[in-house]
Design a protein around this motif. Structure first.
Motif, PDB file in Angstrom:
ATOM      1  N   ALA A  89      13.155   3.534 -10.547  1.00  0.00           N
ATOM      2  CA  ALA A  89      14.301   4.206  -9.927  1.00  0.00           C
ATOM      3  C   ALA A  89      13.863   5.034  -8.724  1.00  0.00           C
ATOM      4  N   TYR A  90      12.735   5.732  -8.876  1.00  0.00           N
ATOM      5  CA  TYR A  90      12.233   6.574  -7.780  1.00  0.00           C
ATOM      6  C   TYR A  90      11.865   5.723  -6.563  1.00  0.00           C
ATOM      7  N   LEU A  91      11.110   4.622  -6.797  1.00  0.00           N
ATOM      8  CA  LEU A  91      10.665   3.794  -5.672  1.00  0.00           C
ATOM      9  C   LEU A  91      11.804   2.989  -5.064  1.00  0.00           C
ATOM     10  N   ARG A  92      12.748   2.563  -5.876  1.00  0.00           N
ATOM     11  CA  ARG A  92      13.920   1.877  -5.306  1.00  0.00           C
ATOM     12  C   ARG A  92      14.693   2.846  -4.404  1.00  0.00           C
ATOM     13  N   GLY A  93      14.725   4.111  -4.815  1.00  0.00           N
ATOM     14  CA  GLY A  93      15.372   5.125  -3.994  1.00  0.00           C
ATOM     15  C   GLY A  93      14.650   5.361  -2.673  1.00  0.00           C
ATOM     16  N   LYS A  94      13.363   5.024  -2.640  1.00  0.00           N
ATOM     17  CA  LYS A  94      12.575   5.140  -1.413  1.00  0.00           C
ATOM     18  C   LYS A  94      12.673   3.890  -0.547  1.00  0.00           C
ATOM     19  N   GLY A  95      13.437   2.899  -1.013  1.00  0.00           N
ATOM     20  CA  GLY A  95      13.642   1.707  -0.206  1.00  0.00           C
ATOM     21  C   GLY A  95      12.773   0.524  -0.550  1.00  0.00           C
ATOM     22  N   PHE A  96      11.978   0.608  -1.612  1.00  0.00           N
ATOM     23  CA  PHE A  96      11.124  -0.513  -2.000  1.00  0.00           C
ATOM     24  C   PHE A  96      11.901  -1.466  -2.902  1.00  0.00           C
ATOM     25  N   SER A  97      11.667  -2.745  -2.706  1.00  0.00           N
ATOM     26  CA  SER A  97      12.382  -3.755  -3.485  1.00  0.00           C
ATOM     27  C   SER A  97      11.691  -4.001  -4.817  1.00  0.00           C
TER      28      SER A  97
ATOM     29  N   ILE B 141       0.836  -1.205   0.000  1.00  0.00           N
ATOM     30  CA  ILE B 141       0.000   0.000   0.000  1.00  0.00           C
ATOM     31  C   ILE B 141       0.870   1.253   0.000  1.00  0.00           C
ATOM     32  N   GLU B 142       1.949   1.229   0.778  1.00  0.00           N
ATOM     33  CA  GLU B 142       2.861   2.379   0.826  1.00  0.00           C
ATOM     34  C   GLU B 142       3.513   2.623  -0.532  1.00  0.00           C
ATOM     35  N   ALA B 143       3.918   1.543  -1.206  1.00  0.00           N
ATOM     36  CA  ALA B 143       4.545   1.686  -2.524  1.00  0.00           C
ATOM     37  C   ALA B 143       3.571   2.297  -3.529  1.00  0.00           C
ATOM     38  N   LEU B 144       2.327   1.874  -3.489  1.00  0.00           N
ATOM     39  CA  LEU B 144       1.322   2.408  -4.404  1.00  0.00           C
ATOM     40  C   LEU B 144       1.039   3.881  -4.116  1.00  0.00           C
TER      41      LEU B 144
ATOM     42  N   GLN C 262     -11.436   2.951   1.760  1.00  0.00           N
ATOM     43  CA  GLN C 262     -10.853   3.782   2.807  1.00  0.00           C
ATOM     44  C   GLN C 262      -9.973   4.894   2.236  1.00  0.00           C
ATOM     45  N   GLY C 263      -9.888   4.968   0.902  1.00  0.00           N
ATOM     46  CA  GLY C 263      -9.117   6.024   0.269  1.00  0.00           C
ATOM     47  C   GLY C 263      -7.659   5.705   0.044  1.00  0.00           C
ATOM     48  N   ARG C 264      -7.244   4.452   0.268  1.00  0.00           N
ATOM     49  CA  ARG C 264      -5.842   4.079   0.062  1.00  0.00           C
ATOM     50  C   ARG C 264      -5.618   3.658  -1.389  1.00  0.00           C
ATOM     51  N   THR C 265      -4.485   4.031  -1.943  1.00  0.00           N
ATOM     52  CA  THR C 265      -4.169   3.677  -3.327  1.00  0.00           C
ATOM     53  C   THR C 265      -3.913   2.179  -3.432  1.00  0.00           C
ATOM     54  N   ILE C 266      -4.631   1.506  -4.341  1.00  0.00           N
ATOM     55  CA  ILE C 266      -4.474   0.054  -4.490  1.00  0.00           C
ATOM     56  C   ILE C 266      -4.165  -0.362  -5.925  1.00  0.00           C
ATOM     57  N   ALA C 267      -4.300   0.561  -6.892  1.00  0.00           N
ATOM     58  CA  ALA C 267      -4.064   0.185  -8.291  1.00  0.00           C
ATOM     59  C   ALA C 267      -4.099   1.455  -9.148  1.00  0.00           C
ATOM     60  N   PHE C 268      -3.915   1.256 -10.462  1.00  0.00           N
ATOM     61  CA  PHE C 268      -3.935   2.379 -11.398  1.00  0.00           C
ATOM     62  C   PHE C 268      -4.612   1.961 -12.700  1.00  0.00           C
ATOM     63  N   GLY C 269      -5.176   2.975 -13.347  1.00  0.00           N
ATOM     64  CA  GLY C 269      -5.621   2.822 -14.723  1.00  0.00           C
ATOM     65  C   GLY C 269      -4.853   3.831 -15.554  1.00  0.00           C
ATOM     66  N   GLY C 270      -4.328   3.412 -16.695  1.00  0.00           N
ATOM     67  CA  GLY C 270      -3.532   4.315 -17.517  1.00  0.00           C
ATOM     68  C   GLY C 270      -4.099   4.432 -18.922  1.00  0.00           C
TER      69      GLY C 270
ATOM     70  N   THR D 293      10.877  -6.842  -5.862  1.00  0.00           N
ATOM     71  CA  THR D 293       9.823  -7.833  -5.587  1.00  0.00           C
ATOM     72  C   THR D 293       8.528  -7.139  -5.182  1.00  0.00           C
ATOM     73  N   GLU D 294       8.626  -6.113  -4.355  1.00  0.00           N
ATOM     74  CA  GLU D 294       7.429  -5.383  -3.930  1.00  0.00           C
ATOM     75  C   GLU D 294       6.785  -4.661  -5.104  1.00  0.00           C
ATOM     76  N   LEU D 295       7.584  -4.085  -5.982  1.00  0.00           N
ATOM     77  CA  LEU D 295       7.042  -3.353  -7.127  1.00  0.00           C
ATOM     78  C   LEU D 295       6.375  -4.294  -8.114  1.00  0.00           C
ATOM     79  N   ARG D 296       6.958  -5.464  -8.301  1.00  0.00           N
ATOM     80  CA  ARG D 296       6.316  -6.447  -9.179  1.00  0.00           C
ATOM     81  C   ARG D 296       5.014  -6.962  -8.577  1.00  0.00           C
ATOM     82  N   ALA D 297       4.985  -7.108  -7.244  1.00  0.00           N
ATOM     83  CA  ALA D 297       3.805  -7.670  -6.573  1.00  0.00           C
ATOM     84  C   ALA D 297       2.569  -6.807  -6.773  1.00  0.00           C
ATOM     85  N   VAL D 298       2.751  -5.486  -6.912  1.00  0.00           N
ATOM     86  CA  VAL D 298       1.600  -4.604  -7.116  1.00  0.00           C
ATOM     87  C   VAL D 298       1.516  -4.104  -8.558  1.00  0.00           C
ATOM     88  N   ASN D 299       2.248  -4.764  -9.461  1.00  0.00           N
ATOM     89  CA  ASN D 299       2.113  -4.518 -10.888  1.00  0.00           C
ATOM     90  C   ASN D 299       2.570  -3.118 -11.302  1.00  0.00           C
TER      91      ASN D 299
END
Length: 542
Positions: free
Chosen positions: A167-175, A112-115, A208-216, A177-183
């Protein structure tokens, strides 16, 4: 498998009044709360919530009851473990699950934090980006009437691709694996790359207003026009609706929901004052969506579909749910093939309201739209038209509404009897996707004190069971006051051995134990303790 300790932590952290108040209007009477039951229609409040014990019970027709977990299970149609996880998410509790569930992926909170970080990144790219892609994204949104303020309110963004998000999210400490898990990222030869590239981004939130996905949405030419997040541990297309977090209060207040097809439609409707609009997410409406809306005591679902062939198909797919909801399903197809955003671009909100006020019963619209394609002047053409219209009605072949549906069709087809229409509907094969999406899930076990569970015992035994439940409910609420009666209760002959086990489990707790912990002690010896304890009428009447 979720540990008992974690389950109890979730129970303790959940405020039952706040949970129920998400979809039920509660009024306080003394230390208890009452409202109309969300699980059956009623005008006189019979739904009772006790904050001190964390229990709820309906004293009306359905006789359901239990704790926070059983409530959200029934409300959201969840399995036990999924209900615990949902409540844990609400309470911000990180639960651990042992190896019995198999290999575990990244923690849900991290995903959820990564999203959320991805939404912020995309939004900054849209609002401040200097690239030609960012300029094109702003130009596209402006052409839809979405200026910078609307973009800010809805968190709209731009995905530049080329590994920028990774690159941005890896710089924030996300792996990775985590980025792939949420697509958010995909593996390509030799590297992990951004999933979304050169697209306008619409963040998708849970209720609850938390980011869970995206449409592009693609800029310029390209396929697919809309690329949505795939299913992930935090996102399920069939169980989420776009903008429900923003629309739920207005839906509850009005009893009406406007269901449309796209992100821009929903945003345009909200900005024009129609704050009860939502949309399905890259999939047809499902039974889970219908059940989700029922949480908000929806009385009317207005399907506001685009005025094109796709809108017609969406209306036809929705017909299969007319007997799966107590809400009135109505339909509006806008003139000149316009979608809601286009209509509002050239018409006032009052003109759209007039369209909504004139909404027709969905089933009437679908039947007439199918039959209007045919010249019905000859018997052979009427037979062909019948074969066409029963195709869309086939998913309802076992519905109690079949007589009404057949009558509507027969009325439009002179010379064809109602019985012949019914036979044609029943003989028509159900389209595979309709059969799967409309399939009902297994019915829950009847409540402990439901009539179906008590019919087989005598009146005296039934009275004895009721007295036992009343006593247990009082012990759960007032354990310290009733401890002095333990010697007397030890001499009782119990009609239900479970009740006796629950009593001693509750009385074995130390003095001044919180009532929620007393209930937990009963749950430790009897899985249905919450349902049993919630049914005390003496406690409810105090």
């Amino acid at each position: 498998m979720i540990s008992d300790d974690d389950i109890q932590r979730v129970r303790q952290a959940t405020n039952i009044v706040d949970l129920v108040s998400e979809t039920v209007v509660l009024k306080q009477r003394g230390q208890e709360f009452w409202g109309c039951c969300p699980f059956h229609n009623e005008k006189t409040p019979s739904f009772h919530v006790t904050p001190s014990t964390g229990l709820w019970h309906c004293f009306g027709a359905c006789q359901e009851g239990g704790d926070a977990i059983s409530y959200i299970r029934k409300r959201d149609n969840l399995e036990f473990a999924d209900a615990v996880r949902a409540l844990a998410d609400k309470a911000g509790i990180e639960i651990s699950e042992d190896a019995a569930r198999g290999p575990q992926g990244p923690k849900r909170n991290r995903l959820i934090e990564a999203l959320g970080e991805a939404e912020r990144f995309y939004h900054i790219q849209l609002m401040r980006g200097k690239s030609q892609g960012a300029v094109s994204a702003r130009s596209y949104l402006s052409s839809r009437g979405f200026g910078s303020e609307i973009c800010k309110r809805w968190g709209l963004g731009y995905a530049p691709g080329r590994g920028a998000l990774v690159a941005y999210l890896r710089g924030k400490g996300f792996s990775a694996t985590e980025l792939r898990a949420v697509n958010l990222a995909v593996d390509r030869p030799g590297r992990t790359s951004d999933r979304f590239f050169d697209r306008v981004m619409f963040p998708i939130h849970d209720d609850q207003g938390r980011t869970i996905a995206f449409g592009g949405r693609v800029l310029g030419k390209g396929e697919p026009k809309y690329l949505n997040s795939s299913e992930t541990p935090v996102f399920h297309k069939s169980k989420n609706l776009y903008a429900l977090d923003r629309a739920k209060d207005q839906i509850t207040a009005t009893g009406t929901v406007i269901l449309c097809e796209g992100y821009t439609d929903v945003i345009s409707l909200h900005e024009a004052g129609f704050a009860n609009a939502v949309a399905a997410l890259g999939t047809a409406l499902t039974l889970d969506h219908i059940r989700m809306l029922s949480r908000y005591r929806v009385r009317e679902i207005i399907c506001l579909f685009d005025g094109d062939a796709a809108g017609q198909r969406a209306a036809e797919r929705t017909v299969q749910f007319i007997d799966k909801t107590e809400a009135n399903l109505r339909c509006v197809v806008l003139p000149d093939g316009q979608d809601p955003a286009e209509f509002l671009g050239s018409h006032s909100a009052a003109e759209l309201q007039a369209q909504l006020d004139a909404a027709r019963p969905l089933i009437d619209f679908v039947i007439e739209a199918r039959l209007d394609k045919y010249d019905l002047s000859t018997p052979g053409r009427r037979v062909k038209a019948l074969d066409d219209v029963v195709e869309v009605l086939a998913p309802l072949k076992r519905s109690v509404l079949i007589d009404e549906l057949a009558t509507k069709v027969a009325y439009r087809l002179p010379g064809i009897e109602v019985a012949a229409v019914k036979a044609a509907i029943r003989e028509k094969a159900v389209p595979r996707d309709a059969s799967a999406s409309a399939r009902n899930k297994e019915e829950p076990t009847p409540p402990v004190n439901s009539p179906s569970r008590l019919d087989s015992i005598s009146v005296s035994e039934r009275r004895q069971l009721k007295l036992e439940r009343e006593l247990l409910s009082l012990v759960a609420r007032y354990p310290d006051e009733l401890r002095v009666s333990a010697p007397r209760m030890a001499s009782f002959t119990w009609a239900d051995a479970r009740h006796e086990a629950m009593l001693w489990a509750m009385l074995s707790t130390p003095e001044k134990t919180d009532p929620k912990d007393v209930v937990a002690a009963a749950l430790s010896v009897e899985p249905q303790a919450a349902q049993i304890l919630s049914a005390g009428e003496v406690v409810a009447a105090r």
